[in-house]
Design a protein around this motif. Structure first.
Motif, PDB file in Angstrom:
ATOM      1  N   GLU A 172       0.852  -1.187   0.000  1.00  0.00           N
ATOM      2  CA  GLU A 172       0.000   0.000   0.000  1.00  0.00           C
ATOM      3  C   GLU A 172       0.890   1.239   0.000  1.00  0.00           C
ATOM      4  OE1 GLU A 172      -2.364   0.073   3.545  1.00  0.00           O
ATOM      5  OE2 GLU A 172      -0.652   0.187   4.861  1.00  0.00           O
ATOM      6  N   ALA A 173       0.293   2.359  -0.349  1.00  0.00           N
ATOM      7  CA  ALA A 173       1.055   3.607  -0.414  1.00  0.00           C
ATOM      8  C   ALA A 173       1.419   4.073   0.990  1.00  0.00           C
ATOM      9  CB  ALA A 173       0.237   4.677  -1.120  1.00  0.00           C
ATOM     10  N   PRO A 174       2.541   4.771   1.129  1.00  0.00           N
ATOM     11  CA  PRO A 174       2.933   5.283   2.446  1.00  0.00           C
ATOM     12  C   PRO A 174       2.143   6.533   2.821  1.00  0.00           C
ATOM     13  CG  PRO A 174       4.489   6.017   0.808  1.00  0.00           C
ATOM     14  CD  PRO A 174       3.544   5.089   0.103  1.00  0.00           C
ATOM     15  N   SER A 175       2.054   6.794   4.114  1.00  0.00           N
ATOM     16  CA  SER A 175       1.495   8.067   4.555  1.00  0.00           C
ATOM     17  C   SER A 175       2.565   9.133   4.319  1.00  0.00           C
ATOM     18  CB  SER A 175       1.136   8.009   6.047  1.00  0.00           C
ATOM     19  OG  SER A 175       2.312   7.914   6.829  1.00  0.00           O
ATOM     20  N   MET A 176       2.181  10.371   4.420  1.00  0.00           N
ATOM     21  CA  MET A 176       3.172  11.439   4.212  1.00  0.00           C
ATOM     22  C   MET A 176       4.216  11.414   5.327  1.00  0.00           C
ATOM     23  SD  MET A 176       1.620  14.606   2.158  1.00  0.00           S
ATOM     24  CE  MET A 176       0.503  15.303   3.304  1.00  0.00           C
ATOM     25  N   ARG A 177       3.836  11.059   6.535  1.00  0.00           N
ATOM     26  CA  ARG A 177       4.805  10.949   7.634  1.00  0.00           C
ATOM     27  C   ARG A 177       5.805   9.833   7.368  1.00  0.00           C
ATOM     28  NH1 ARG A 177       3.889  14.162  11.874  1.00  0.00           N
ATOM     29  NH2 ARG A 177       1.776  14.846  12.264  1.00  0.00           N
ATOM     30  N   GLU A 178       5.313   8.692   6.898  1.00  0.00           N
ATOM     31  CA  GLU A 178       6.203   7.577   6.583  1.00  0.00           C
ATOM     32  C   GLU A 178       7.144   7.946   5.439  1.00  0.00           C
ATOM     33  OE1 GLU A 178       3.200   3.956   7.904  1.00  0.00           O
ATOM     34  OE2 GLU A 178       3.025   4.842   5.908  1.00  0.00           O
ATOM     35  N   LEU A 179       6.622   8.650   4.474  1.00  0.00           N
ATOM     36  CA  LEU A 179       7.443   9.073   3.338  1.00  0.00           C
ATOM     37  C   LEU A 179       8.510  10.077   3.790  1.00  0.00           C
ATOM     38  CD1 LEU A 179       7.714   8.534   0.362  1.00  0.00           C
ATOM     39  CD2 LEU A 179       6.006  10.276  -0.082  1.00  0.00           C
ATOM     40  N   ALA A 180       8.132  10.996   4.663  1.00  0.00           N
ATOM     41  CA  ALA A 180       9.100  11.968   5.189  1.00  0.00           C
ATOM     42  C   ALA A 180      10.210  11.247   5.949  1.00  0.00           C
ATOM     43  CB  ALA A 180       8.404  12.970   6.094  1.00  0.00           C
ATOM     44  N   ALA A 181       9.851  10.273   6.766  1.00  0.00           N
ATOM     45  CA  ALA A 181      10.852   9.522   7.530  1.00  0.00           C
ATOM     46  C   ALA A 181      11.765   8.729   6.604  1.00  0.00           C
ATOM     47  CB  ALA A 181      10.160   8.591   8.511  1.00  0.00           C
ATOM     48  N   ALA A 182      11.209   8.188   5.538  1.00  0.00           N
ATOM     49  CA  ALA A 182      11.996   7.369   4.609  1.00  0.00           C
ATOM     50  C   ALA A 182      13.069   8.184   3.889  1.00  0.00           C
ATOM     51  CB  ALA A 182      11.075   6.703   3.587  1.00  0.00           C
ATOM     52  N   VAL A 183      12.802   9.464   3.637  1.00  0.00           N
ATOM     53  CA  VAL A 183      13.792  10.294   2.938  1.00  0.00           C
ATOM     54  C   VAL A 183      14.578  11.187   3.892  1.00  0.00           C
ATOM     55  CG1 VAL A 183      12.580  10.268   0.730  1.00  0.00           C
ATOM     56  CG2 VAL A 183      12.111  12.093   2.351  1.00  0.00           C
ATOM     57  N   GLY A 184      14.333  11.026   5.199  1.00  0.00           N
ATOM     58  CA  GLY A 184      15.113  11.767   6.182  1.00  0.00           C
ATOM     59  C   GLY A 184      14.659  13.188   6.445  1.00  0.00           C
ATOM     60  N   LEU A 185      13.385  13.454   6.248  1.00  0.00           N
ATOM     61  CA  LEU A 185      12.840  14.786   6.532  1.00  0.00           C
ATOM     62  C   LEU A 185      11.946  14.729   7.761  1.00  0.00           C
ATOM     63  CD1 LEU A 185      11.818  15.857   2.921  1.00  0.00           C
ATOM     64  CD2 LEU A 185      13.780  16.662   4.229  1.00  0.00           C
ATOM     65  N   SER A 186      11.921  15.791   8.529  1.00  0.00           N
ATOM     66  CA  SER A 186      11.057  15.819   9.711  1.00  0.00           C
ATOM     67  C   SER A 186       9.753  16.567   9.437  1.00  0.00           C
ATOM     68  CB  SER A 186      11.789  16.463  10.888  1.00  0.00           C
ATOM     69  OG  SER A 186      12.159  17.782  10.572  1.00  0.00           O
ATOM     70  N   SER A 187       9.685  17.262   8.323  1.00  0.00           N
ATOM     71  CA  SER A 187       8.534  18.100   8.014  1.00  0.00           C
ATOM     72  C   SER A 187       7.625  17.454   6.975  1.00  0.00           C
ATOM     73  CB  SER A 187       9.005  19.459   7.501  1.00  0.00           C
ATOM     74  OG  SER A 187       7.913  20.215   7.049  1.00  0.00           O
ATOM     75  N   VAL A 188       6.384  17.226   7.373  1.00  0.00           N
ATOM     76  CA  VAL A 188       5.390  16.707   6.437  1.00  0.00           C
ATOM     77  C   VAL A 188       5.039  17.781   5.406  1.00  0.00           C
ATOM     78  CG1 VAL A 188       3.038  15.805   6.245  1.00  0.00           C
ATOM     79  CG2 VAL A 188       4.492  15.064   8.111  1.00  0.00           C
ATOM     80  N   ALA A 189       5.124  19.036   5.803  1.00  0.00           N
ATOM     81  CA  ALA A 189       4.832  20.132   4.883  1.00  0.00           C
ATOM     82  C   ALA A 189       5.803  20.133   3.705  1.00  0.00           C
ATOM     83  CB  ALA A 189       4.892  21.473   5.613  1.00  0.00           C
TER      84      ALA A 189
END
Length: 71
Positions: free
Chosen positions: A22-39
């Motif tokens: 399934e697709a990742p949430s925006m939080r999961e995607l941010a964590a995967a690329v090393g970002l802390s900001s969902v914005a």
């Protein structure tokens, strides 16, 4: 043309789908690329969609329908 960060986001989203089904949430995607900001993720996703490179994410859907009757 996508930026390096956008390429990392797209690659991470594809890998997440392959692993989890399934697709990742925006939080999961941010964590995967090393970002802390969902914005920041939201900004990049919007720019990617404008360039014709959609990336699926999951999350709450805004619905105008009544949850009881479906209208």
């Amino acid at each position: 043309m996508l930026t390096d960060q956008q390429i990392r986001i797209a690659r991470s989203a594809r890998e997440y789908v392959a692993e989890h089904g399934e697709a990742p949430s925006m939080r999961e995607l941010a964590a995967a690329v090393g970002l802390s900001s969902v914005a920041t993720i939201a900004y990049h996703l919007q720019r990617m969609r404008e360039r014709g490179e959609p990336v699926a994410t999951r999350g709450r859907r805004i619905s105008r329908r009544c949850p009881s009757c479906g209208r």
